[in-house]
Design an enzyme around this catalytic site. Structure first.
Site, PDB file in Angstrom:
ATOM      1  N   ASP A   1     -22.442  16.274 -45.342  1.00  0.00           N
ATOM      2  CA  ASP A   1     -21.717  17.217 -46.204  1.00  0.00           C
ATOM      3  C   ASP A   1     -22.364  18.583 -46.004  1.00  0.00           C
ATOM      4  OD1 ASP A   1     -20.157  18.352 -48.235  1.00  0.00           O
ATOM      5  OD2 ASP A   1     -20.177  16.534 -49.422  1.00  0.00           O
TER       6      ASP A   1
ATOM      7  N   HIS B   1     -21.475  20.314 -43.012  1.00  0.00           N
ATOM      8  CA  HIS B   1     -20.345  21.167 -43.361  1.00  0.00           C
ATOM      9  C   HIS B   1     -20.754  22.628 -43.515  1.00  0.00           C
ATOM     10  CE1 HIS B   1     -17.865  17.504 -44.992  1.00  0.00           C
ATOM     11  NE2 HIS B   1     -18.270  17.353 -43.764  1.00  0.00           N
TER      12      HIS B   1
END
Ligand code: NAG
Ligand code: NAG
Ligand code: NAG
Length: 395
Positions: free
Chosen positions: A217, A240
């Protein structure tokens, strides 16, 4: 007989010397509190006893977790303590694999002033069971535990520690003042859900320097109430990217101000530098202002620079609501490298609260092989561009 007495005397002397040494150094070794480094026996009671004695002692104290593998369920190290508390984690700490271990935190420090956490060991969240569960059930929206959290810690220094395979995020700060992460290593597979690297929330004065993050993430997520954050020499990938947000989902969030991101590298990430807010109405607008991004290298990044104020996953809001987050005074300077999608710079701001004073200065992004010619996208954004612009700027 004399030899025996002499031997006994020697033992006594050694014993006295040792107990003096522990006193002098204020060293609280978990092994002296019944910890078992066999990877199976649960250790939270022993760790807590060592912490409590250290915390209640005067002067600077050290809680030592020596080499070995320690199985550990949820643990909360509560302050306040008296002096500086050093926690040296040279052992590997392993979390339960059972997916029913679904607290929101695994290891936490709370209400501590003057805390140093370091060591050669690693925090192993044993996340794969949780990720499988989450991948099967797409609504999981967990409470999966964050491996290590700092809640209301003032003057915290976390260095040379590793975290692998967290179930939820790896590290989080909440309500902290003056906290610093250096030389920390974070890793989890690129497809592991919800494994944010470092999440900053409601904290003032956070530095993240020389930290290496590969996860599934956000490498770093900066959310509600974060102020005075410095991120430098961070390597991110996979992951991310370095994100502000999501912001503006609910009323009651606090402004995000004064963020500097300098001299960082992003490799094989889905985003590079991202600011994200929900397409939702709030009773009063939220401000996100004064961000400087400087000297950033992108390698094979899907959205190198993105402001997305239309965030609305899973139809949880009506996409017609313009975001109520006001973004202003953001500068991107000297950003170079390769993009994996055509829109290299994507500035999608709110129709109701357009972005103000966004500057892009010296952008040199080129397409990866197979990606078409790059472009920029601007909507509802005021600002200016300076210096080289490759692809050409829409400001
Ligand atoms: C306690 O530790 C802090 C932080 O490392 C240090 O600045 C301070 O000098 C130490 N105090 C003593 C009495 O050793
Ligand atoms: C910037 O990062 C590079 C490595 O990516 C490092 O060698 C260099 O010292 C850093 N510069 C500064 C000013 O921190
Ligand atoms: C625009 O934003 C920059 C930071 O990116 C800030 O230094 C500058 O003062 C702002 N300009 C105005 C007119 O507010």
């Amino acid at each position: 007989m004399a030899a025996k007495v002499l031997f006994a005397l020697c033992l006594l002397l050694v014993f006295i010397a040792e107990s003096q040494a522990t006193k002098v150094n204020n060293l609280f070794n978990v092994m002296n509190y019944g910890a078992t480094a066999d990877g199976k026996t649960e250790n939270s009671a022993a760790f807590l006893k060592a912490w409590r004695d250290a915390c209640n002692s005067n002067g600077n104290v050290t809680v030592m977790i020596p080499r070995g593998t320690y199985f550990l369920k949820q643990i909360v190290f509560n302050g306040p303590c008296r002096g500086w508390t050093n926690v040296i984690i040279d052992g590997d700490l392993i979390a339960p694999t059972d997916p029913s271990f679904a607290t929101d935190k695994w290891i936490s420090f709370r209400y501590v002033k003057n805390l140093i956490v370091s060591g050669q060991g690693k925090l192993d969240g044993q996340g794969s069971s949780a990720w499988e569960d989450c991948n099967k059930n797409h609504n999981c929206r967990p409470s999966f535990p964050i491996s290590m959290t700092f809640d209301y810690v003032t003057n915290g220094y976390i260095h040379h520690l590793s975290s692998i395979n967290s179930k939820g995020g790896h590290f989080k700060t909440y309500g902290c003042e003056n906290i610093r992460f250096t030389n920390v290593k974070i890793s989890a597979p690129g497809d592991s859900p919800n494994t944010d690297g470092i999440k900053i929330s409601n904290s003032n004065g956070v530095a993240i320097e020389r930290v290496n993050i590969g996860t599934g993430d956000d490498c770093i997520a900066i959310i509600s109430g974060s102020k005075n954050v410095l991120i430098s020499n961070v390597f991110c990938g996979p992951g991310h990217g370095i994100s502000v947000g999501s912001l503006g989902r609910d009323d009651g969030e606090e402004n995000v101000e004064n963020i500097k991101v300098r001299n960082c590298t992003l490799s094989d990430t889905t985003n590079g530098l991202r600011i994200k807010s929900w397409a939702r109405t709030l009773s009063k607008p939220l401000k996100a202002s004064n961000f400087v991004y400087e000297d950033i290298v992108m390698n094979n990044v899907y959205n190198p620079i993105i402001i997305d104020q239309e965030y609305c996953p899973g139809g949880t809001c009506s996409n017609k609501d313009p975001s109520h987050v006001e973004i202003s005074d953001v500068s991107f300077k000297n950003i170079r490298g390769s993009s994996n999608t055509q829109v290299a710079v994507n500035l999608k701001c709110s129709a109701k609260f357009p972005c103000k004073n966004i500057t892009v200065n010296t952008i040199d992004l080129w397409q990866n092989r197979g990606v078409g010619k790059l472009s920029n996208l601007c909507s509802n954004v005021n600002g200016a561009s300076y210096g080289k612009q490759n692809p050409s700027s829409c400001l």
